[in-house]
Each structure stands twice: as structure tokens, then as C-alpha cells.
Design a protein around this motif. Structure first.
Motif, PDB file in Angstrom:
ATOM      1  N   THR A  76      -9.795  26.609  -5.638  1.00 37.11           N
ATOM      2  CA  THR A  76     -10.266  25.684  -4.670  1.00 37.11           C
ATOM      3  C   THR A  76      -9.285  24.753  -4.170  1.00 37.11           C
ATOM      4  O   THR A  76      -8.918  24.141  -3.109  1.00 37.11           O
ATOM      5  CB  THR A  76     -11.431  24.421  -5.261  1.00 37.11           C
ATOM      6  N   MET A  77      -8.081  24.625  -5.228  1.00 33.79           N
ATOM      7  CA  MET A  77      -6.760  23.711  -4.891  1.00 33.79           C
ATOM      8  C   MET A  77      -6.202  24.477  -3.973  1.00 33.79           C
ATOM      9  O   MET A  77      -5.810  24.048  -2.607  1.00 33.79           O
ATOM     10  CB  MET A  77      -6.054  23.635  -6.005  1.00 33.79           C
ATOM     11  N   LEU A  78      -5.886  25.749  -3.842  1.00 35.67           N
ATOM     12  CA  LEU A  78      -4.947  26.616  -2.860  1.00 35.67           C
ATOM     13  C   LEU A  78      -6.019  26.963  -1.778  1.00 35.67           C
ATOM     14  O   LEU A  78      -4.989  27.089  -0.594  1.00 35.67           O
ATOM     15  CB  LEU A  78      -4.601  27.858  -3.419  1.00 35.67           C
ATOM     16  N   SER A  79      -6.911  27.090  -1.670  1.00 40.50           N
ATOM     17  CA  SER A  79      -7.815  27.438  -0.490  1.00 40.50           C
ATOM     18  C   SER A  79      -8.625  26.402   0.010  1.00 40.50           C
ATOM     19  O   SER A  79      -8.788  26.589   1.266  1.00 40.50           O
ATOM     20  CB  SER A  79      -8.812  28.789  -0.878  1.00 40.50           C
ATOM     21  N   PHE A  80      -8.923  25.404  -0.531  1.00 42.23           N
ATOM     22  CA  PHE A  80      -9.775  24.237   0.388  1.00 42.23           C
ATOM     23  C   PHE A  80      -9.037  23.020   0.272  1.00 42.23           C
ATOM     24  O   PHE A  80      -8.562  22.537   1.387  1.00 42.23           O
ATOM     25  CB  PHE A  80     -10.917  24.180  -0.788  1.00 42.23           C
ATOM     26  N   LEU A  81      -8.456  22.535  -0.889  1.00 47.45           N
ATOM     27  CA  LEU A  81      -8.047  21.199  -0.755  1.00 47.45           C
ATOM     28  C   LEU A  81      -6.433  20.982  -0.043  1.00 47.45           C
ATOM     29  O   LEU A  81      -6.579  20.181   0.779  1.00 47.45           O
ATOM     30  CB  LEU A  81      -7.893  20.410  -2.409  1.00 47.45           C
ATOM     31  N   TRP A  82      -5.661  21.601  -0.652  1.00 47.28           N
ATOM     32  CA  TRP A  82      -4.193  21.479  -0.279  1.00 47.28           C
ATOM     33  C   TRP A  82      -3.977  21.833   1.213  1.00 47.28           C
ATOM     34  O   TRP A  82      -3.308  21.118   1.897  1.00 47.28           O
ATOM     35  CB  TRP A  82      -3.155  22.191  -0.950  1.00 47.28           C
ATOM     36  N   PRO A  83      -4.647  23.160   1.792  1.00 43.48           N
ATOM     37  CA  PRO A  83      -4.333  23.260   3.287  1.00 43.48           C
ATOM     38  C   PRO A  83      -4.853  21.948   4.185  1.00 43.48           C
ATOM     39  O   PRO A  83      -4.226  21.810   5.079  1.00 43.48           O
ATOM     40  CB  PRO A  83      -5.058  24.607   3.502  1.00 43.48           C
ATOM     41  N   CYS A  84      -6.009  21.702   3.844  1.00 50.43           N
ATOM     42  CA  CYS A  84      -6.477  20.686   4.546  1.00 50.43           C
ATOM     43  C   CYS A  84      -5.861  19.098   4.366  1.00 50.43           C
ATOM     44  O   CYS A  84      -5.558  18.363   5.394  1.00 50.43           O
ATOM     45  CB  CYS A  84      -7.976  20.303   4.077  1.00 50.43           C
ATOM     46  N   ILE A  85      -5.273  18.964   3.333  1.00 50.75           N
ATOM     47  CA  ILE A  85      -4.575  17.661   2.949  1.00 50.75           C
ATOM     48  C   ILE A  85      -3.074  17.787   3.739  1.00 50.75           C
ATOM     49  O   ILE A  85      -2.666  16.757   4.521  1.00 50.75           O
ATOM     50  CB  ILE A  85      -4.257  17.361   1.372  1.00 50.75           C
ATOM     51  N   PHE A  86      -2.514  18.860   3.635  1.00 50.67           N
ATOM     52  CA  PHE A  86      -1.092  19.068   4.133  1.00 50.67           C
ATOM     53  C   PHE A  86      -1.371  19.089   5.914  1.00 50.67           C
ATOM     54  O   PHE A  86      -0.673  18.601   6.598  1.00 50.67           O
ATOM     55  CB  PHE A  86      -0.661  20.472   3.994  1.00 50.67           C
ATOM     56  N   HIS A  87      -2.613  19.709   6.366  1.00 53.02           N
ATOM     57  CA  HIS A  87      -2.559  19.724   7.994  1.00 53.02           C
ATOM     58  C   HIS A  87      -3.009  18.145   8.178  1.00 53.02           C
ATOM     59  O   HIS A  87      -2.401  17.900   9.463  1.00 53.02           O
ATOM     60  CB  HIS A  87      -4.092  20.489   7.978  1.00 53.02           C
ATOM     61  N   LEU A  88      -3.653  17.473   7.588  1.00 56.17           N
ATOM     62  CA  LEU A  88      -3.876  15.992   8.095  1.00 56.17           C
ATOM     63  C   LEU A  88      -2.562  15.372   7.898  1.00 56.17           C
ATOM     64  O   LEU A  88      -2.287  14.408   8.757  1.00 56.17           O
ATOM     65  CB  LEU A  88      -5.078  15.435   7.164  1.00 56.17           C
ATOM     66  N   LYS A  89      -1.867  15.609   7.029  1.00 52.81           N
ATOM     67  CA  LYS A  89      -0.456  14.609   6.733  1.00 52.81           C
ATOM     68  C   LYS A  89       0.476  15.150   8.080  1.00 52.81           C
ATOM     69  O   LYS A  89       1.145  14.496   8.516  1.00 52.81           O
ATOM     70  CB  LYS A  89      -0.039  15.145   5.420  1.00 52.81           C
ATOM     71  N   ILE A  90       0.458  16.480   8.180  1.00 53.49           N
ATOM     72  CA  ILE A  90       1.845  16.951   8.924  1.00 53.49           C
ATOM     73  C   ILE A  90       1.200  16.770  10.341  1.00 53.49           C
ATOM     74  O   ILE A  90       2.124  16.625  11.383  1.00 53.49           O
ATOM     75  CB  ILE A  90       1.993  18.188   8.594  1.00 53.49           C
ATOM     76  N   LYS A  91      -0.032  17.257  10.897  1.00 50.98           N
ATOM     77  CA  LYS A  91      -0.546  17.533  12.085  1.00 50.98           C
ATOM     78  C   LYS A  91      -1.479  16.213  12.246  1.00 50.98           C
ATOM     79  O   LYS A  91      -1.983  16.175  13.558  1.00 50.98           O
ATOM     80  CB  LYS A  91      -1.023  18.709  12.374  1.00 50.98           C
ATOM     81  N   GLY A  92      -1.711  15.270  11.347  1.00 53.27           N
ATOM     82  CA  GLY A  92      -2.723  14.279  11.853  1.00 53.27           C
ATOM     83  C   GLY A  92      -2.395  13.639  13.086  1.00 53.27           C
ATOM     84  O   GLY A  92      -3.622  13.195  13.690  1.00 53.27           O
ATOM     85  N   SER A  93      -1.167  13.341  13.691  1.00 52.84           N
ATOM     86  CA  SER A  93      -1.134  12.505  14.776  1.00 52.84           C
ATOM     87  C   SER A  93      -1.565  13.294  16.002  1.00 52.84           C
ATOM     88  O   SER A  93      -1.913  12.737  17.237  1.00 52.84           O
ATOM     89  CB  SER A  93       0.283  12.038  15.016  1.00 52.84           C
ATOM     90  N   THR A  94      -1.650  14.535  16.012  1.00 54.34           N
ATOM     91  CA  THR A  94      -2.082  15.560  17.218  1.00 54.34           C
ATOM     92  C   THR A  94      -3.363  16.067  16.963  1.00 54.34           C
ATOM     93  O   THR A  94      -3.887  16.713  18.156  1.00 54.34           O
ATOM     94  CB  THR A  94      -0.849  16.607  17.238  1.00 54.34           C
ATOM     95  N   LEU A  95      -4.205  15.712  16.042  1.00 51.70           N
ATOM     96  CA  LEU A  95      -5.591  16.454  15.757  1.00 51.70           C
ATOM     97  C   LEU A  95      -6.685  15.524  16.361  1.00 51.70           C
ATOM     98  O   LEU A  95      -6.514  14.380  16.445  1.00 51.70           O
ATOM     99  CB  LEU A  95      -5.850  16.568  14.237  1.00 51.70           C
ATOM    100  N   LYS A  96      -7.680  16.183  16.905  1.00 45.00           N
ATOM    101  CA  LYS A  96      -8.740  15.476  17.476  1.00 45.00           C
ATOM    102  C   LYS A  96      -9.700  15.047  16.504  1.00 45.00           C
ATOM    103  O   LYS A  96      -9.445  15.446  15.198  1.00 45.00           O
ATOM    104  CB  LYS A  96      -9.687  16.279  18.460  1.00 45.00           C
ATOM    105  N   TRP A  97     -10.388  14.218  16.762  1.00 51.70           N
ATOM    106  CA  TRP A  97     -11.453  13.523  15.672  1.00 51.70           C
ATOM    107  C   TRP A  97     -12.110  14.696  14.831  1.00 51.70           C
ATOM    108  O   TRP A  97     -12.346  14.563  13.668  1.00 51.70           O
ATOM    109  CB  TRP A  97     -12.435  12.726  16.234  1.00 51.70           C
ATOM    110  N   TYR A  98     -12.762  15.664  15.570  1.00 51.14           N
ATOM    111  CA  TYR A  98     -13.769  16.739  15.129  1.00 51.14           C
ATOM    112  C   TYR A  98     -12.643  17.476  14.108  1.00 51.14           C
ATOM    113  O   TYR A  98     -13.266  18.174  13.003  1.00 51.14           O
ATOM    114  CB  TYR A  98     -14.473  17.313  15.944  1.00 51.14           C
ATOM    115  N   GLN A  99     -11.367  17.710  14.442  1.00 51.85           N
ATOM    116  CA  GLN A  99     -10.517  18.560  13.562  1.00 51.85           C
ATOM    117  C   GLN A  99     -10.395  17.745  12.322  1.00 51.85           C
ATOM    118  O   GLN A  99     -10.221  18.400  11.230  1.00 51.85           O
ATOM    119  CB  GLN A  99      -9.226  18.996  14.172  1.00 51.85           C
ATOM    120  N   LYS A 100     -10.098  16.386  12.394  1.00 57.11           N
ATOM    121  CA  LYS A 100     -10.045  15.588  11.032  1.00 57.11           C
ATOM    122  C   LYS A 100     -11.194  15.882  10.359  1.00 57.11           C
ATOM    123  O   LYS A 100     -11.191  15.848   8.919  1.00 57.11           O
ATOM    124  CB  LYS A 100      -9.621  14.308  11.323  1.00 57.11           C
ATOM    125  N   ALA A 101     -12.198  15.644  11.001  1.00 60.38           N
ATOM    126  CA  ALA A 101     -13.577  15.513  10.235  1.00 60.38           C
ATOM    127  C   ALA A 101     -13.771  16.771   9.299  1.00 60.38           C
ATOM    128  O   ALA A 101     -14.230  16.846   8.236  1.00 60.38           O
ATOM    129  CB  ALA A 101     -14.735  15.183  11.311  1.00 60.38           C
TER     130      ALA A 101
END
Length: 397
Positions: free
Chosen positions: A333-358
Motif C-alpha cells: 500500500t505504501m509503494l502502490s497507493f500512498l506515496w505515488p499520490c503524495i508525491f504527485h500532489l506535492k510535485i504537480k499540485g499547482s498544475t492539477l485540476k480539482w478532480y485530479q487532486k480529489a
């Protein structure tokens, strides 16, 4: 390899286990795409440029070089070593199921299997590992075909009504962990993507492979379970009634498991060498290789020690399906669920649409639930298994 335990997952989780095979495939496909997306940044011209090269570098970008890389390295190392342990436990289970009247117990079968794996310490290139992995794939397709053909010959006796609809909270988290573990491929995706001839087809590749995996796993699991119902064992091949057929299939699977072991073992060795054994100034410890590329004696001894460590742990925790559920609930769950999403929000958060963040936030919440609940109930089941009791405390052994 671990699909032989998927009918057992249906025994523990019923239709919800089948649904989870599809849902988790979708989630892992999504997190695989966003993880690789974190490797890229756009330049001034709007072109995507690969500025990171691994899962570890993504973690270092988010959590810093001192903390981020170490956390992901530890998780990857646990995942790889646990996979090696599972192969050994599987070998022991298969051999014990093939020769139940033999005086050799499970621990002894595991030790005998491990003796054939000592030459893994001499592996120095991925080329030799890849050849072994190729024959693993061929062998497993053959085995899956035999099992399915046998199941279809018993179609008139299928136990449709024994697939449960309700959730058994004591056993469903185990099946959920097994499913999560089977889809954990994120640690390999950055290397896979960079080596593709046409990287633009990476998303297409993920879509088709995860779709194919979800369909096959769900069908194989369902057909395998309804064939034997509540008598389904942790390793489905042990249910084959013909002793001759069961021995042949199990021995082929043992060979396949032994041939599968070198890949996670080699990856674990590479990870340890890169992290600890590069020599100064990169690491405190010296390199394991001579200047001519030959492996040093103490380097060989460390590799042999790693094989022995996996053996000791396999003997200590000889419960294949439950152990797989625990690992899936933890590092999976860490490698496949949690961390990819956390990293995505942190690195790409400023360019993501609301539904992508959700979407990322929902997967993080699901990952936390799977991790906490799965580890608790799988750990509880392991504790009961050591005492010779079934996972559910309300069911008598």
C-alpha cells in the motif's frame, strides 16, 4: 507466481475479493501513471523533460535527500526480501503438499529448496537473471493452463453457492493484502518506461497490462474457488485430487519458484550495493568488486548471508498466503497507493485540476485504510496461525 493463492483469497473475501482485483488494478494503473509523470518537468518551450530517474529521486525531491531516499529504499528492500521469502515458503508448501506422508517437514523442505539457490550469490549481470525469468513465464503459462483445463472438466460440480457475499472482517483484509501485493510494480516502472522504444505508449501499455491482469486474475480465482469451494487450500495446486498430477504440477511450480527467486534477490543486492557499497566518497563502505569486475570474497559472503537470512525468515514465518497479505498491506500500500499520490500532489499540485487532486486524496485515504486494517488483521491471523488456529477467532480449528 502468486496467482496460485488467488482462489484462497476468494475463500477469505468472496465476491468482494473479486471486486478488489478489478478496483486495485485500476488504482495501481493510475498510480503507476502519476508516479512516472513525477519524473518529468516542462521546460520553457512546454516540452516534457525527464529530470528524475527513479522512485528514490522522486522521494528525495519531496522529502529531501537524507530522509526521502532512505524511506523508499527501506520499503523497496523489505518488498524484495519478503518476495524472496515467499518463494521459499511456496517451495516448502508445494513439496509438503506433494509428499504429505514423507518424514520431511515444512522447514526441512524449505532448507532443501534454499540449497539450490546458493548459486544466486554469484550473479553479476541482469542478463542471466532475465533468461531465468523468461523460462519462469513459459512454465507458469503451462501450469495455469493445466489447472484451468482440470477445473473446466469439473464444471458440472462447481460450487456456485459457496462464494460468500458478506464480508468477514477477520479474513477479508488478508485477501485484500494478497491482491495488493500481486499488483505492486511501481518500483520497476521508472526503469521500464525509460527503456521503452516509444515512451509515448507507456500509458497504453499500463492500461492493457492491468486490464489483462485484472480479467485473468478474477476469472482464474473464481473458477478455481468454485471448483473446490470451502476446501480450497492456500496453494490451489494442492487441491488436485490425482496424486500423480499434483506432484508433477507442484514440482514444476517448485522449479518455477526457484527460477523466480533470482530476480528479487538480484534487485535487493543491487539496491544494497548502490546504497552502502560504492566506496568513498559516495558511501562509507568499500565496493564489493575488484578493479577488474570480479566479486570480492567478502562481497560473495554478504550475498550468501542474504540468502541465508531469507531462509531463516521463511522457516520462522511459514504461512504463505497470510504472510503475503501482511506484506501487501504494509509495503504494497505504501509503494502502490500512498506515496505515488503524495508525491504527485506535492510535485504537480499547482498544475492539477480539482478532480485530479480529489482522485489522489481518495486513493491516499483508501491506502491508509487498507494499510492499517490489513496489517492489524493479517498480523492477528499470523499470530493465530503460529498457534495452529484459523484466522477467524469465531471459527474452531
Amino acid at each position: 507466481m502468486f496467482i496460485v493463492s488467488f482462489p484462497y483469497a476468494v475463500l477469505q473475501g468472496g465476491y468482494w475479493a473479486l471486486l478488489s482485483m478489478i478496483l486495485i488494478a485500476y488504482i495501481c494503473c493510475h498510480t503507476g501513471k502519476i508516479l512516472v509523470d513525477c519524473l518529468y518537468e516542462e521546460d520553457d518551450s512546454g516540452n516534457r523533460v525527464r529530470v528524475r530517474h527513479s522512485y528514490v529521486e522522486i522521494a528525495e525531491e519531496v522529502w529531501g535527500r537524507k530522509v526521502g531516499g532512505k524511506i523508499v529504499n527501506v520499503a523497496q528492500l523489505i518488498e524484495l526480501i519478503m518476495t524472496c521469502i515467499l518463494y521459499l515458503v511456496l517451495c516448502g508448501d508445494l513439496l509438503l503438499g506433494s509428499f504429505p506422508n514423507s518424514p520431511v517437514d515444512l522447514s526441512s523442505w524449505i532448507m532443501i529448496s534454499c540449497a539450490f539457490l546458493l548459486p544466486c550469490a554469484f550473479l553479476k549481470t541482469l542478463r542471466h537473471v532475465s533468461v531465468l525469468s523468461f523460462w519462469c513465464t513459459v512454465a507458469h503459462l503451462f501450469i495455469n493452463g493445466i489447472i484451468l483445463i482440470y477445473c473446466f472438466t469439473k464444471a458440472a460440480e462447481w460450487k456456485w453457492s459457496e462464494v460468500q457475499v458478506k464480508i468477514d472482517i477477520w479474513t477479508f483484509p488478508i485477501s485484500l493484502g494478497i491482491v495488493v501485493f500481486s499488483y505492486t510494480s511501481q518500483i520497476f516502472l521508472p526503469s521500464l518506461e525509460v527503456n521503452m522504444v516509444d515512451r509515448s505508449k507507456f500509458h497504453c501499455m499500463l492500461h492493457w497490462t492491468h486490464l489483462a491482469a485484472a480479467v485473468f486474475k478474477a476469472l482464474f480465482s473464481y473458477i478455481g474457488f468454485v471448483t473446490w469451494g470451502k476446501d480450497t487450500k492456500e496453494v490451489i495446486t494442492n487441491n488436485l485430487p490425482s496424486e500423480t498430477l499434483k506432484i508433477i504440477v507442484n514440482l514444476i511450480l517448485v522449479v518455477k519458484a526457484l527460477l523466480s527467486y533470482p530476480l528479487p534477490f538480484f534487485a535487493a543486492v543491487e539496491l544494497l550495493q548502490v546504497t552502502f557499497f560504492q566506496g568513498r566518497p559516495k558511501t562509507y563502505l568499500p565496493t564489493c568488486f575488484e578493479t577488474d569486475g570480479a566479486l570480492k570474497v567478502w562481497g560473495l559472503a554478504l550475498r550468501l548471508l542474504l540468502v541465508v537470512v531469507t531462509l531463516i525468515l521463511a522457516i520462522t514465518i511459514p504461512h504463505f498466503a497470510i504472510l503475503m497479505g501482511f506484506i501487501g498491506s504494509f509495503t504494497g500500500t505504501m509503494l502502490s497507493f500512498l506515496w505515488p499520490c503524495i508525491f504527485h500532489l506535492k510535485i504537480k499540485g499547482s498544475t492539477l485540476k480539482w478532480y485530479q487532486k480529489a482522485m489522489d486524496i481518495i486513493i491516499i485515504i483508501l491506502g491508509l485504510l487498507f494499510c492499517i486494517i490489513g496489517m492489524y488483521y493479517s498480523g492477528h491471523a499470523l499470530f493465530r496461525a503460529f498457534r495452529g488456529l484459523p484466522p477467524n477467532p469465531f471459527v474452531h480449528a
